[in-house]
Design a protein around this motif. Sequence first.
Motif, PDB file in Angstrom:
ATOM      1  N   SER A   1       6.451   5.903   0.913  1.00 33.11           N
ATOM      2  CA  SER A   1       5.407   6.895   0.665  1.00 33.11           C
ATOM      3  C   SER A   1       6.000   7.953  -0.247  1.00 33.11           C
ATOM      4  CB  SER A   1       4.958   7.556   1.968  1.00 33.11           C
ATOM      5  OG  SER A   1       4.280   8.769   1.675  1.00 33.11           O
TER       6      SER A   1
ATOM      7  N   ARG B   1       5.648  10.973  -0.089  1.00 33.52           N
ATOM      8  CA  ARG B   1       5.923  12.239   0.607  1.00 33.52           C
ATOM      9  C   ARG B   1       6.649  11.951   1.921  1.00 33.52           C
ATOM     10  NH1 ARG B   1       0.028  14.005   3.281  1.00 33.52           N
ATOM     11  NH2 ARG B   1       0.008  12.331   4.831  1.00 33.52           N
TER      12      ARG B   1
ATOM     13  N   GLY C   1       6.373  12.041   5.437  1.00 28.23           N
ATOM     14  CA  GLY C   1       5.256  12.207   6.360  1.00 28.23           C
ATOM     15  C   GLY C   1       5.262  11.157   7.436  1.00 28.23           C
ATOM     16  N   ASN C   2       4.107  10.535   7.610  1.00 27.30           N
ATOM     17  CA  ASN C   2       3.902   9.618   8.730  1.00 27.30           C
ATOM     18  C   ASN C   2       4.727   8.330   8.597  1.00 27.30           C
ATOM     19  OD1 ASN C   2       1.710  11.224  10.048  1.00 27.30           O
ATOM     20  ND2 ASN C   2       0.794  10.927   8.027  1.00 27.30           N
ATOM     21  N   SER C   3       4.960   7.886   7.374  1.00 22.55           N
ATOM     22  CA  SER C   3       5.729   6.640   7.201  1.00 22.55           C
ATOM     23  C   SER C   3       7.150   6.825   7.710  1.00 22.55           C
ATOM     24  CB  SER C   3       5.765   6.220   5.725  1.00 22.55           C
ATOM     25  OG  SER C   3       4.465   6.006   5.238  1.00 22.55           O
TER      26      SER C   3
ATOM     27  N   ALA D   1       2.660   3.644   3.646  1.00 27.32           N
ATOM     28  CA  ALA D   1       1.335   4.275   3.746  1.00 27.32           C
ATOM     29  C   ALA D   1       0.323   3.344   3.070  1.00 27.32           C
ATOM     30  CB  ALA D   1       1.359   5.613   3.029  1.00 27.32           C
ATOM     31  N   VAL D   2      -0.824   3.127   3.718  1.00 26.24           N
ATOM     32  CA  VAL D   2      -1.867   2.317   3.084  1.00 26.24           C
ATOM     33  C   VAL D   2      -2.476   3.120   1.943  1.00 26.24           C
ATOM     34  CG1 VAL D   2      -4.034   1.066   3.400  1.00 26.24           C
ATOM     35  CG2 VAL D   2      -2.447   1.290   5.317  1.00 26.24           C
ATOM     36  N   TYR D   3      -2.513   2.520   0.773  1.00 25.44           N
ATOM     37  CA  TYR D   3      -3.193   3.126  -0.382  1.00 25.44           C
ATOM     38  C   TYR D   3      -4.271   2.155  -0.845  1.00 25.44           C
ATOM     39  CZ  TYR D   3      -0.145   7.180  -1.335  1.00 25.44           C
ATOM     40  OH  TYR D   3       0.517   8.393  -1.278  1.00 25.44           O
ATOM     41  N   HIS D   4      -5.511   2.541  -0.649  1.00 19.46           N
ATOM     42  CA  HIS D   4      -6.647   1.705  -1.071  1.00 19.46           C
ATOM     43  C   HIS D   4      -6.461   0.253  -0.644  1.00 19.46           C
ATOM     44  CE1 HIS D   4      -8.125   4.865  -4.198  1.00 19.46           C
ATOM     45  NE2 HIS D   4      -7.956   5.344  -2.983  1.00 19.46           N
ATOM     46  N   VAL D   5      -6.412   0.100   0.668  1.00 14.39           N
ATOM     47  CA  VAL D   5      -6.228  -1.186   1.367  1.00 14.39           C
ATOM     48  C   VAL D   5      -5.066  -2.028   0.832  1.00 14.39           C
ATOM     49  CG1 VAL D   5      -8.544  -1.409   2.365  1.00 14.39           C
ATOM     50  CG2 VAL D   5      -8.127  -2.335   0.105  1.00 14.39           C
TER      51      VAL D   5
ATOM     52  N   GLN E   1       0.933   2.377   8.051  1.00 13.24           N
ATOM     53  CA  GLN E   1      -0.003   3.313   8.677  1.00 13.24           C
ATOM     54  C   GLN E   1      -0.923   3.929   7.636  1.00 13.24           C
ATOM     55  OE1 GLN E   1       0.255   6.778   8.187  1.00 13.24           O
ATOM     56  NE2 GLN E   1       1.938   6.378   6.768  1.00 13.24           N
ATOM     57  N   GLY E   2      -2.164   4.170   8.077  1.00 15.40           N
ATOM     58  CA  GLY E   2      -3.166   4.786   7.221  1.00 15.40           C
ATOM     59  C   GLY E   2      -3.993   5.754   8.034  1.00 15.40           C
ATOM     60  N   CYS E   3      -4.898   6.450   7.386  1.00 10.33           N
ATOM     61  CA  CYS E   3      -5.628   7.487   8.129  1.00 10.33           C
ATOM     62  C   CYS E   3      -6.807   6.901   8.926  1.00 10.33           C
ATOM     63  CB  CYS E   3      -6.072   8.611   7.204  1.00 10.33           C
ATOM     64  SG  CYS E   3      -7.278   8.121   5.990  1.00 10.33           S
ATOM     65  N   HIS E   4      -7.259   5.703   8.576  1.00  9.26           N
ATOM     66  CA  HIS E   4      -8.414   5.141   9.279  1.00  9.26           C
ATOM     67  C   HIS E   4      -8.045   3.936  10.140  1.00  9.26           C
ATOM     68  CE1 HIS E   4     -10.707   7.407   6.017  1.00  9.26           C
ATOM     69  NE2 HIS E   4     -10.917   8.024   7.177  1.00  9.26           N
TER      70      HIS E   4
ATOM     71  N   GLY F   1      -8.268   0.631   8.123  1.00 12.64           N
ATOM     72  CA  GLY F   1      -8.100   1.094   6.745  1.00 12.64           C
ATOM     73  C   GLY F   1      -7.325   0.146   5.853  1.00 12.64           C
TER      74      GLY F   1
HETATM   75  C1  LIG Z   1      -4.258   7.349  -2.894  1.00 14.61           C
HETATM   76  C2  LIG Z   1      -4.466   7.211  -1.408  1.00 14.61           C
HETATM   77  C3  LIG Z   1      -5.140   6.107  -0.932  1.00 14.61           C
HETATM   78  C4  LIG Z   1      -5.330   5.936   0.438  1.00 14.61           C
HETATM   79  N1  LIG Z   1      -5.987   4.825   0.890  1.00 14.61           N
HETATM   80  C5  LIG Z   1      -6.102   4.614   2.228  1.00 14.61           C
HETATM   81  C6  LIG Z   1      -6.704   3.431   2.719  1.00 14.61           C
HETATM   82  O1  LIG Z   1      -7.140   2.554   1.983  1.00 14.61           O
HETATM   83  N2  LIG Z   1      -6.804   3.270   4.059  1.00 14.61           N
HETATM   84  C7  LIG Z   1      -6.349   4.212   4.945  1.00 14.61           C
HETATM   85  O2  LIG Z   1      -6.438   4.015   6.152  1.00 14.61           O
HETATM   86  N3  LIG Z   1      -5.740   5.362   4.496  1.00 14.61           N
HETATM   87  C8  LIG Z   1      -5.605   5.562   3.166  1.00 14.61           C
HETATM   88  N4  LIG Z   1      -4.969   6.688   2.702  1.00 14.61           N
HETATM   89  C9  LIG Z   1      -4.424   7.642   3.673  1.00 14.61           C
HETATM   90  C10 LIG Z   1      -2.911   7.467   3.910  1.00 14.61           C
HETATM   91  O3  LIG Z   1      -2.574   6.128   4.127  1.00 14.61           O
HETATM   92  C11 LIG Z   1      -2.512   8.272   5.138  1.00 14.61           C
HETATM   93  O4  LIG Z   1      -2.770   9.644   4.911  1.00 14.61           O
HETATM   94  C12 LIG Z   1      -1.072   8.072   5.528  1.00 14.61           C
HETATM   95  O5  LIG Z   1      -0.864   8.670   6.775  1.00 14.61           O
HETATM   96  C13 LIG Z   1      -0.109   8.654   4.501  1.00 14.61           C
HETATM   97  O6  LIG Z   1       1.210   8.352   4.872  1.00 14.61           O
HETATM   98  P1  LIG Z   1       2.429   9.342   4.588  1.00 14.61           P
HETATM   99  O7  LIG Z   1       2.228  10.541   5.475  1.00 14.61           O
HETATM  100  O8  LIG Z   1       3.639   8.556   4.934  1.00 14.61           O
HETATM  101  O9  LIG Z   1       2.355   9.677   3.142  1.00 14.61           O
HETATM  102  C14 LIG Z   1      -4.812   6.896   1.346  1.00 14.61           C
HETATM  103  C15 LIG Z   1      -4.128   8.018   0.837  1.00 14.61           C
HETATM  104  C16 LIG Z   1      -3.943   8.158  -0.501  1.00 14.61           C
HETATM  105  C17 LIG Z   1      -3.189   9.374  -1.019  1.00 14.61           C
END
Ligand SMILES: Cc1cc2nc3c(=O)[nH]c(=O)nc-3n(C[C@H](O)[C@H](O)[C@H](O)COP(=O)(O)O)c2cc1C
Length: 239
Positions: A11, A13, A15-17, A87-91, A128-131, A134
């Motif tokens: 990730s 940043r 954070g959660n990862s 971190a999940v980014y756009h699935v 991990q992701g926010c949803h 996700g």
């Molecule tokens: C560009 C971008 C795309 C993301 N896409 C998703 C997603 O597809 N599914 C999801 O659950 N969360 C998505 N997120 C949320 C992050 O996965 C989530 O905030 C995660 O906890 C970030 O991890 P970090 O704290 O290690 O950076 C996205 C965030 C960003 C910035």
Amino acid sequence: MEIRVLGISASPRRGNSVFLLEQAERGVGEFPWSVRWTRYEFAGKRLSPCSSCHHCRAHGGACPIDDDFAELRRLWTAHDVILYCVAVYHVGIPAQLKAFFDRLGNSLSGYYGVPGARPLKVVGALSQGCHLFGGQELTISAILHHAVLLNCIPVAGDRPESYLGAPAWTGGDMGADALRGLLERGHPDAVTSVKAAAGVARRCIEIAALIKAGVETWAPYVRADAKMRPLLRDTEQPR
Ligand SMILES: Cc1cc2nc3c(=O)[nH]c(=O)nc-3n(C[C@H](O)[C@H](O)[C@H](O)COP(=O)(O)O)c2cc1C
């Protein structure tokens, strides 16, 4: 015997990862052999995409792009277990990780000096992701597919927590400390994810130990096969 684990937080940043990676390390338990952890964070690092120049194939795997790739590839080759937390980014996986995957895959044949080398790194994936739904499992799947492509060993954890790897979600919170907060409040999903993450790490370490013992036992066989020799090279090189 020592098993070297490289935990990669992919990730941009802190954070959660990295938090989930730390939890995996904390919960991994004891082994009859020693285990050494190295953590690598993408935060603050620069990883550009492959430019398709193919320089690496003819120059021992060296990439002419001036960024942090060489350091991460050196760490990757020097460890037995690669545990990604993403971190999940756009699935899917973040672009930085995809950039590393593309360049790693191409540079390894130059680095090992043989196409189709079998480094047999043991690979685990946490995501991990926010949803809630996700794309965590799709993200894990992309990482494990790349492991297969590189002749590495993808490993799951223990059911029922882990089917493919360890997925987690932050309860809809985009904050960098969201997962920590959920765990501190005893949220059952966070508790399950942390258990899954530790289980993935444990299974990876066990499989790596069995592979290493096998490589030691059958060293002449391994040495005789150019594609298997990376196993010895990675074991013997100074770290
Ligand atoms: C560009 C971008 C795309 C993301 N896409 C998703 C997603 O597809 N599914 C999801 O659950 N969360 C998505 N997120 C949320 C992050 O996965 C989530 O905030 C995660 O906890 C970030 O991890 P970090 O704290 O290690 O950076 C996205 C965030 C960003 C910035």
